[in-house]
Write a protein that holds these residues in place. Structure first.
Motif, PDB file in Angstrom:
ATOM      1  N   SER A  27     -22.177  39.480 -73.630  1.00 25.77           N
ATOM      2  CA  SER A  27     -22.236  40.639 -74.520  1.00 25.77           C
ATOM      3  C   SER A  27     -23.650  40.821 -75.087  1.00 25.77           C
ATOM      4  CB  SER A  27     -21.226  40.472 -75.650  1.00 25.77           C
ATOM      5  OG  SER A  27     -21.308  41.547 -76.546  1.00 25.77           O
ATOM      6  N   TYR A  28     -24.279  39.734 -75.519  1.00 31.24           N
ATOM      7  CA  TYR A  28     -25.649  39.821 -76.038  1.00 31.24           C
ATOM      8  C   TYR A  28     -26.600  40.306 -74.948  1.00 31.24           C
ATOM      9  CZ  TYR A  28     -23.940  37.024 -79.979  1.00 31.24           C
ATOM     10  OH  TYR A  28     -23.246  36.559 -81.064  1.00 31.24           O
ATOM     11  N   ASN A  32     -25.965  44.125 -74.124  1.00 32.99           N
ATOM     12  CA  ASN A  32     -26.490  45.017 -75.149  1.00 32.99           C
ATOM     13  C   ASN A  32     -28.018  45.073 -75.100  1.00 32.99           C
ATOM     14  OD1 ASN A  32     -26.244  46.841 -77.229  1.00 32.99           O
ATOM     15  ND2 ASN A  32     -25.728  45.335 -78.777  1.00 32.99           N
ATOM     16  N   LEU A  33     -28.633  43.933 -74.928  1.00 29.60           N
ATOM     17  CA  LEU A  33     -30.093  43.877 -74.837  1.00 29.60           C
ATOM     18  C   LEU A  33     -30.593  44.655 -73.620  1.00 29.60           C
ATOM     19  CD1 LEU A  33     -32.905  42.887 -75.583  1.00 29.60           C
ATOM     20  CD2 LEU A  33     -32.329  40.664 -74.550  1.00 29.60           C
ATOM     21  N   GLN A  52     -30.872  41.680 -80.764  1.00 27.15           N
ATOM     22  CA  GLN A  52     -30.169  41.054 -79.647  1.00 27.15           C
ATOM     23  C   GLN A  52     -30.955  39.897 -79.050  1.00 27.15           C
ATOM     24  OE1 GLN A  52     -26.874  41.664 -78.779  1.00 27.15           O
ATOM     25  NE2 GLN A  52     -27.099  42.798 -80.693  1.00 27.15           N
ATOM     26  N   ARG A  73     -30.216  37.048 -81.445  1.00 24.46           N
ATOM     27  CA  ARG A  73     -28.836  36.572 -81.276  1.00 24.46           C
ATOM     28  C   ARG A  73     -28.680  35.769 -79.982  1.00 24.46           C
ATOM     29  NH1 ARG A  73     -25.135  38.597 -84.813  1.00 24.46           N
ATOM     30  NH2 ARG A  73     -25.738  40.432 -86.010  1.00 24.46           N
ATOM     31  N   LEU A  74     -29.282  36.267 -78.921  1.00 22.60           N
ATOM     32  CA  LEU A  74     -29.204  35.601 -77.630  1.00 22.60           C
ATOM     33  C   LEU A  74     -29.884  34.233 -77.680  1.00 22.60           C
ATOM     34  CD1 LEU A  74     -28.424  35.618 -74.670  1.00 22.60           C
ATOM     35  CD2 LEU A  74     -30.423  37.056 -74.211  1.00 22.60           C
ATOM     36  N   HIS A 103     -27.760  31.879 -79.736  1.00 21.62           N
ATOM     37  CA  HIS A 103     -26.529  31.503 -79.024  1.00 21.62           C
ATOM     38  C   HIS A 103     -26.809  30.428 -77.973  1.00 21.62           C
ATOM     39  CE1 HIS A 103     -22.334  32.160 -78.120  1.00 21.62           C
ATOM     40  NE2 HIS A 103     -22.620  32.280 -76.839  1.00 21.62           N
ATOM     41  N   THR A 163     -36.252  38.325 -72.904  1.00 18.89           N
ATOM     42  CA  THR A 163     -36.076  37.655 -74.202  1.00 18.89           C
ATOM     43  C   THR A 163     -37.403  37.459 -74.942  1.00 18.89           C
ATOM     44  OG1 THR A 163     -36.131  35.468 -73.161  1.00 18.89           O
ATOM     45  CG2 THR A 163     -33.952  36.463 -73.537  1.00 18.89           C
TER      46      THR A 163
END
Length: 154
Positions: free
Chosen positions: A58-59, A62-63, A89, A92-93, A96, A145
């Motif tokens: 999901s991350y 969305n990114l 994102q 968050r990624l 995670h 990223t």
């Protein structure tokens, strides 16, 4: 209420999951392993792992969707919102993956699956046909990223 193996443990699991978790935790803390509902504990552990993998996807989705919008619709008025979502994102990624380093081995598959959905989302939100986007993800994990990476406009 503690259930013995083979008694109403399955019913407790189905009818009151919260209480079941408290009971299983209590049994574990007391090292009363022979009374545990192992079948459902195993099921829940597997589901927890799947949930972490879905969160990863999901991350990434969305990114990647926002990076596609950034690249293919560079003059859109909502671009600042996209920028903030991309920054969020990425964080968050990274968090995670840091919390779940075992997911690193799942990145190639997660990127592939997430990119397919990202293209659909970008088409839905921009109206740009999916055929205009690259078939496979045009960026590496390290690229998308990287906080310094912003794809050039198409």
């Amino acid at each position: 209420m503690i259930y013995k193996m083979g008694s109403n443990m399955g019913a407790a699991y189905q009818q009151d999951f919260y209480t079941w978790t408290l009971e299983q935790t209590s049994l574990l803390k007391q090292k009363r392993f022979d009374e545990l509902d192992l079948e459902h504990i195993i099921e829940e552990m597997e589901d927890m792992g799947k949930s972490e993998k879905r969160a990863l996807e999901s991350y990434i989705e969305n990114l990647l969707m926002h990076l596609l919008k950034w690249k293919y619709q560079p003059y859109y008025i909502g671009r600042r919102s996209w920028e903030l979502t991309i920054i969020e994102q990425r964080k968050r990624l990274k968090w995670h993956i840091k919390e779940n380093p075992g997911l690193k081995s799942k990145l190639p598959e997660a990127i592939e699956r997430s990119y397919e959905l990202a293209k659909l989302g970008a088409e839905k939100e921009t109206g740009i046909p999916i055929s205009r986007y690259p078939e496979t993800c045009p960026w590496t994990y390290q690229q998308f990223t990287d906080s310094e990476f912003w794809p050039e406009a198409f």
